[in-house]
Design a protein around this motif. Structure first.
Motif, PDB file in Angstrom:
ATOM      1  N   SER A  43       0.848  -1.188   0.000  1.00  0.00           N
ATOM      2  CA  SER A  43       0.000   0.000   0.000  1.00  0.00           C
ATOM      3  C   SER A  43       0.884   1.239   0.000  1.00  0.00           C
ATOM      4  CB  SER A  43      -0.895   0.005   1.238  1.00  0.00           C
ATOM      5  OG  SER A  43      -1.592   1.232   1.332  1.00  0.00           O
ATOM      6  N   ARG A  44       0.608   2.163  -0.898  1.00  0.00           N
ATOM      7  CA  ARG A  44       1.414   3.385  -0.976  1.00  0.00           C
ATOM      8  C   ARG A  44       0.788   4.555  -0.218  1.00  0.00           C
ATOM      9  NH1 ARG A  44       6.105   1.328  -1.648  1.00  0.00           N
ATOM     10  NH2 ARG A  44       6.397   0.164  -3.602  1.00  0.00           N
ATOM     11  N   GLU A  45      -0.338   4.312   0.410  1.00  0.00           N
ATOM     12  CA  GLU A  45      -1.025   5.370   1.157  1.00  0.00           C
ATOM     13  C   GLU A  45      -1.907   4.721   2.205  1.00  0.00           C
ATOM     14  OE1 GLU A  45      -3.396   7.423  -1.697  1.00  0.00           O
ATOM     15  OE2 GLU A  45      -4.653   5.683  -2.145  1.00  0.00           O
ATOM     16  N   CYS A  47      -5.085   3.309   3.756  1.00  0.00           N
ATOM     17  CA  CYS A  47      -6.331   2.853   3.149  1.00  0.00           C
ATOM     18  C   CYS A  47      -6.921   1.720   3.976  1.00  0.00           C
ATOM     19  CB  CYS A  47      -6.144   2.431   1.695  1.00  0.00           C
ATOM     20  SG  CYS A  47      -5.143   0.953   1.439  1.00  0.00           S
ATOM     21  N   CYS A 106      -7.246  -1.977  -6.010  1.00  0.00           N
ATOM     22  CA  CYS A 106      -7.222  -0.509  -5.905  1.00  0.00           C
ATOM     23  C   CYS A 106      -8.632   0.062  -5.877  1.00  0.00           C
ATOM     24  CB  CYS A 106      -6.424   0.092  -7.051  1.00  0.00           C
ATOM     25  SG  CYS A 106      -4.649  -0.265  -6.988  1.00  0.00           S
ATOM     26  N   GLY A 110     -10.373   1.513  -2.477  1.00  0.00           N
ATOM     27  CA  GLY A 110     -10.825   2.906  -2.541  1.00  0.00           C
ATOM     28  C   GLY A 110     -12.240   3.064  -2.016  1.00  0.00           C
ATOM     29  N   SER A 271      -7.436   3.456  -4.466  1.00  0.00           N
ATOM     30  CA  SER A 271      -6.283   3.462  -3.572  1.00  0.00           C
ATOM     31  C   SER A 271      -5.019   3.157  -4.371  1.00  0.00           C
ATOM     32  CB  SER A 271      -6.461   2.425  -2.460  1.00  0.00           C
ATOM     33  OG  SER A 271      -7.532   2.775  -1.607  1.00  0.00           O
ATOM     34  N   ASN A 272      -3.895   3.572  -3.829  1.00  0.00           N
ATOM     35  CA  ASN A 272      -2.610   3.406  -4.514  1.00  0.00           C
ATOM     36  C   ASN A 272      -1.894   2.177  -3.946  1.00  0.00           C
ATOM     37  OD1 ASN A 272      -0.214   3.647  -5.853  1.00  0.00           O
ATOM     38  ND2 ASN A 272       0.331   5.653  -5.033  1.00  0.00           N
ATOM     39  N   SER A 274       0.729  -1.276  -5.150  1.00  0.00           N
ATOM     40  CA  SER A 274       1.622  -1.743  -6.208  1.00  0.00           C
ATOM     41  C   SER A 274       2.107  -3.158  -5.903  1.00  0.00           C
ATOM     42  CB  SER A 274       2.826  -0.800  -6.374  1.00  0.00           C
ATOM     43  OG  SER A 274       3.628  -0.814  -5.203  1.00  0.00           O
TER      44      SER A 274
END
Length: 278
Positions: A43-45, A47, A106, A110, A271-272, A274
């Protein structure tokens, strides 16, 4: 409900859309066909996680299949740069399933994240945040699942499992009272009867007709207060239309039971996340 099994049909469509007839031509050319690999999903943020079982099914169905091990349960909140899952198996399967799995994750994370933020605003006032039928085609069970993971409440799944008498039903039947009477005659008490009202006169008519739930459609807070006084506890109440994340706080302290929001499914920011090969 096993959401991974429920999603198999749309997962197959999504994989077919991405892989086409010839498959992942870049991986076929660049990587050894026998290569195995490991990857993490990060997860880059901040969430709220939703869709782990769906991502697991994507990797299972992609190519020769890869295993997906969730490190964070659906419904849990994560921080930036937190590893939420590990994927292991044929490198071709990991890369074939990467984008499809991330697209699902994602989008659903979100929805769950947005829902959780709105639930945090409404819950202290005893107001339920509910979804609607404004979902992306084919994605309704998944998007409603994500709402639930964010702490929201699922409204009816479709036209088959709940009664809402809306403006077009009222027009077609010839009025609220006759529409309610016909539905009551058809189903008895099998379904609560919800009636959409856009004016105070329609609220009065819905109450006279014996509606179980009155939906205030696109009414401003001042009008809703008047409508609640008219209802005086004779029916449950729901607000729908005109509510945004920015003005939600103006509606939660009025005294309604629920607020239904279409944008939490059709317009939630992704959501970000990867996937990284280790």
């Amino acid at each position: 409900m096993d959401i991974g099994e429920t999603a198999i049909g749309i997962i197959r469509l999504a994989l077919a859309e991405d892989l086409g007839v010839d498959g992942d031509i870049t991986t076929v050319a660049a990587c050894s066909p026998d290569a195995r690999g490991k990857a993490v999903i990060v997860s880059r943020e901040p969430c709220v996680i939703a869709g782990g079982p769906i991502a697991a099914k994507v990797f299972e169905l992609a190519g020769d299949g890869a295993s997906y091990r969730a490190l964070v349960a659906d419904g849990d909140a994560v921080s930036p740069d937190e590893i939420i899952a590990r994927v292991e198996g044929p490198l071709s399967a990991i890369l074939a399933g990467e984008r499809t799995a991330l697209n699902f994750l994602c989008h659903l994370c979100g929805i769950a994240t947005l829902t959780a933020r709105l639930v945090d605003i409404a819950k202290p006032h005893g107001v339920k945040i509910m979804d609607t039928r404004k979902t992306n085609p084919g994605m309704r069970p998944l998007e409603k699942y994500a709402v639930a993971m964010g702490g929201g409440i699922n409204h009816r799944q479709g036209l088959f499992d709940g009664v809402i008498i809306k403006d077009n039903h009222i027009a077609a039947a010839g009025g609220i009272e006759i529409a309610v009477r016909r539905v009551r005659n058809a189903y008895g008490d099998s379904f609560p009867i919800e009636v959409e009202a856009t004016t105070l006169d329609e609220v009065r008519e819905a109450i006279r007709a014996g509606a179980d739930i009155v939906m205030f459609d696109n009414m401003p807070p001042e009008m809703i207060r008047e409508a609640l006084a008219l209802i005086s506890g004779k029916a449950r109440t729901e607000v729908s239309g005109g509510v945004t994340g920015e003005n939600l706080s103006s509606y939660v302290d009025i005294g309604v039971d629920a607020i239904s929001l279409g944008f939490i499914t059709h317009s939630a920011p992704a959501s970000n996340l990867s996937l990284e090969i280790e």
